[in-house]
Design an enzyme around this catalytic site. Structure first.
Site, mmCIF file in Angstrom:
data_model
loop_
_atom_site.group_PDB
_atom_site.id
_atom_site.type_symbol
_atom_site.label_atom_id
_atom_site.label_comp_id
_atom_site.label_asym_id
_atom_site.label_seq_id
_atom_site.Cartn_x
_atom_site.Cartn_y
_atom_site.Cartn_z
ATOM 1 N N LYS A 1 9.499 37.956 -42.232
ATOM 2 C CA LYS A 1 8.394 37.614 -41.323
ATOM 3 C C LYS A 1 8.963 37.385 -39.922
ATOM 4 C CE LYS A 1 4.226 34.769 -41.670
ATOM 5 N NZ LYS A 1 3.674 33.557 -42.290
HETATM 6 O O1 G3P Z 1 0.873 31.656 -42.362
HETATM 7 C C1 G3P Z 1 0.425 31.358 -41.108
HETATM 8 C C2 G3P Z 1 -0.998 30.916 -40.974
HETATM 9 O O2 G3P Z 1 -1.730 31.250 -42.080
HETATM 10 C C3 G3P Z 1 -1.176 29.529 -40.450
HETATM 11 O O3 G3P Z 1 -2.405 28.958 -40.779
HETATM 12 O O4 G3P Z 1 -3.950 27.041 -40.923
HETATM 13 O O5 G3P Z 1 -1.718 26.751 -39.788
HETATM 14 O O6 G3P Z 1 -3.513 28.075 -38.713
HETATM 15 P P1 G3P Z 1 -2.919 27.626 -40.014
#
Ligand code: G3P
Length: 215
Positions: A87
């Site tokens: 990633k």
């Molecule tokens: O994997 C990255 C992403 O899904 C982050 O999600 O909820 O932290 O905006 P969030």
């Protein structure tokens, strides 16, 4: 549409895997920190532990922000397990690293994508997955799902094989709308996946059937 789970929590990954609908896992440094995983050795072991639970791709994020560092970290991550996807953040050096890994046949997930232009660059560099963060766009009053629609159109126009991995999914309607638009993958918290199960008419209907079965 594939379902990935967006967590580094082994119990939640196992629960989703046991449900029989899990196609992969995404992690990021914040999710690893949330589980208290610290130090290079522990982090690498944790990725292997995740790979041993699931049967699909597992995204593991590089920390370096320079090309050489990303290549070094990414190659070490890719060697951990055949299902590891490297990633990489959507920055200039990241685009170069995605191109490098693409030419070596190593899978990549381009993360922190917030615009169609960034998604186009990721596809041109040969990313396996592109991760638009729809919830974080919604958080700043910008339509995250519209971005998924735009990327779908652009990729279909030119036949890019990069898979659209909707990330920062917050709730079941995000998942349903992503499926309608044609995102290839949604990576979700376990709560959003299990929320798809719920309907009050299912609960009341089942209660009635069970009551009638006793008659
Ligand atoms: O994997 C990255 C992403 O899904 C982050 O999600 O909820 O932290 O905006 P969030």
């Amino acid at each position: 549409m594939k379902f990935f789970i967006d967590t580094a929590n082994l119990a939640q990954i196992k629960e989703a895997q046991d449900l029989g609908v899990l196609d992969g896992v995404t992690t990021n440094p914040s999710l690893m920190a949330k589980e208290g995983i610290k130090g290079e050795g522990a982090i690498l072991k944790h990725y292997v532990d995740i790979c041993n639970i699931v049967t699909g791709d597992v995204s593991a994020e590089v920390i370096a922000t320079d090309f050489d560092g990303m290549v070094r970290e990414g190659e070490a991550l890719a060697e951990l397990h055949e299902r590891i996807v490297v990633k990489i953040p959507m920055i200039k050096e990241g685009v170069k690293a995605i191109k490098y890994f693409s030419e070596k046949g190593i899978k990549t997930n381009c993360t922190l994508v917030f615009s169609a232009g960034q998604a186009l660059l990721a596809a041109k560099a040969g990313a396996t997955y592109v991760s638009p963060f729809i919830g974080r766009l919604d958080d700043v009053s910008t339509d995250g799902l519209k971005l998924i629609e735009d990327i779908r159109i652009i990729y279909d126009n030119f036949g890019y094989e990069t898979q659209i991995l909707a990330a920062s999914v917050r709730h079941p309607m995000h998942i349903i709308e992503c499926a309608k638009i044609g995102a290839d993958v949604a990576t979700c918290p376990l709560s959003a996946i299990t929320a798809l199960l719920k309907h009050p008419l299912t609960d009341s209907g089942l209660a009635q059937f069970l009551a009638d079965a006793k008659k």
